[in-house]
Design a protein around this motif. Sequence first.
Motif, short mmCIF file in Angstrom:
data_model
loop_
_atom_site.label_atom_id
_atom_site.label_comp_id
_atom_site.label_asym_id
_atom_site.label_seq_id
_atom_site.Cartn_x
_atom_site.Cartn_y
_atom_site.Cartn_z
N ASN A 223 0.84 -1.18 0.00
CA ASN A 223 0.00 0.00 0.00
C ASN A 223 0.89 1.25 0.00
O ASN A 223 1.54 1.56 1.00
N GLY A 224 0.90 1.94 -1.14
CA GLY A 224 1.75 3.14 -1.24
C GLY A 224 3.21 2.79 -1.08
O GLY A 224 3.74 1.94 -1.78
N LEU A 225 3.87 3.45 -0.12
CA LEU A 225 5.29 3.22 0.09
C LEU A 225 5.58 1.98 0.93
O LEU A 225 6.70 1.74 1.33
N GLU A 226 4.55 1.19 1.20
CA GLU A 226 4.76 -0.01 2.00
C GLU A 226 5.25 -1.19 1.18
O GLU A 226 5.53 -2.25 1.72
N GLY A 227 5.29 -1.01 -0.17
CA GLY A 227 5.84 -2.07 -1.00
C GLY A 227 7.35 -2.15 -0.82
O GLY A 227 7.95 -1.36 -0.08
#
Length: 375
Positions: free
Chosen positions: A292-296
Amino acid sequence: MRVTCSQEQLARGLSIVGRAVATRTTLPVLSNIFIGTDDHRLKLVATNLEIGITAWVPAQVIEEGATTVPARLIEDLVKQSPAETIELEMKNANELGYHCASISATIRGIPAEEFPIIPTSETAEGEVVTLPADLLKEMISQVVFAAATDEMRPVLTGVLVKFEDDTLTMAAADGYRMSVRSAAVGAAVEAPVSVIVPARALNELARILPSDSTVDVILSPNRNQILFHADDMDLVSQLIEGAFPDYRKIIPQTHKTRTVVDTGQLLQAVRRALIFARDAANIVRLRFEPGNGLEGRMVVSAQATEAGGNEEVLPAAVEGDAMEVAFNGRYLVDVLSVMHSAQTVIQTQSSSHPGVFRPANEDTNFTHVIMPMHI
């Protein structure tokens, strides 16, 4: 000929033209540098018949004249001289007297009449396009490394240089990767022009160009030469004949995964992976894991049978499918080193399709394509 000039200025001029000196030639004069007077300046010229470089050095001209002297000898002698005034005086057609401080030498050369005539910006004819030198140097750095070194396909040893309207596009490819860089140059050309310039010529141009100047690009009417002029130097190059591949058809138009990652972090991770990958055909794996967003995240890894392996996890914005693609690590280092953007966008389709690398900064029109390695 009799002239005086500063040691520093002469050393700089010789360093500019010296790389064009022929190293293997059946014509002895091509191993020499032309030294002559030209309108209250000292003119230095070297050529290997593929490229020619001319530099002008401020000088006090006492007597007009010209000769040619061995390149390595004059370069070494000037480098080893003190930073004082140098006097050059022709004793006869084959001998040049050299004086600097306590140094007095005689250099045997070849008459200037035997040296090839090299076009300069003052004599060349053709359409002129002017652009900032720092922009041209950046564009060259982003494409020239992708040119082929194998002479089997001569057109791929060069860089496509295309002027259309007010846009300059440069492209290079070697069959495994391709770089394309475009930029607006301000003035529109009368008609579209496409030529193939040897990669070596552009490498030398980037080396000698002063960053804080402008460059005049002059295309000869018969399209067999291109000349670059900046400040007190010219570089002229022969062009490569042939048709360059349509680079637009090589760039993938679709992707299943789009990743945005910090350029510096990825570059360092790939360099560390190459410590292991150099014993395994330079294979570096990039695994893209959406979040999710920069959580990849992106996982950079390499494995060698005898040396071992490593794995690094980088935060990344990953959109689309999870996948792993293997690339030549050296190719990754090459493109990331010239990305000039804090973040890099990577678009992938599958493990068997080319990867597309672009700067996240949309102001820069730079695209690099790398073929995957099959593992």
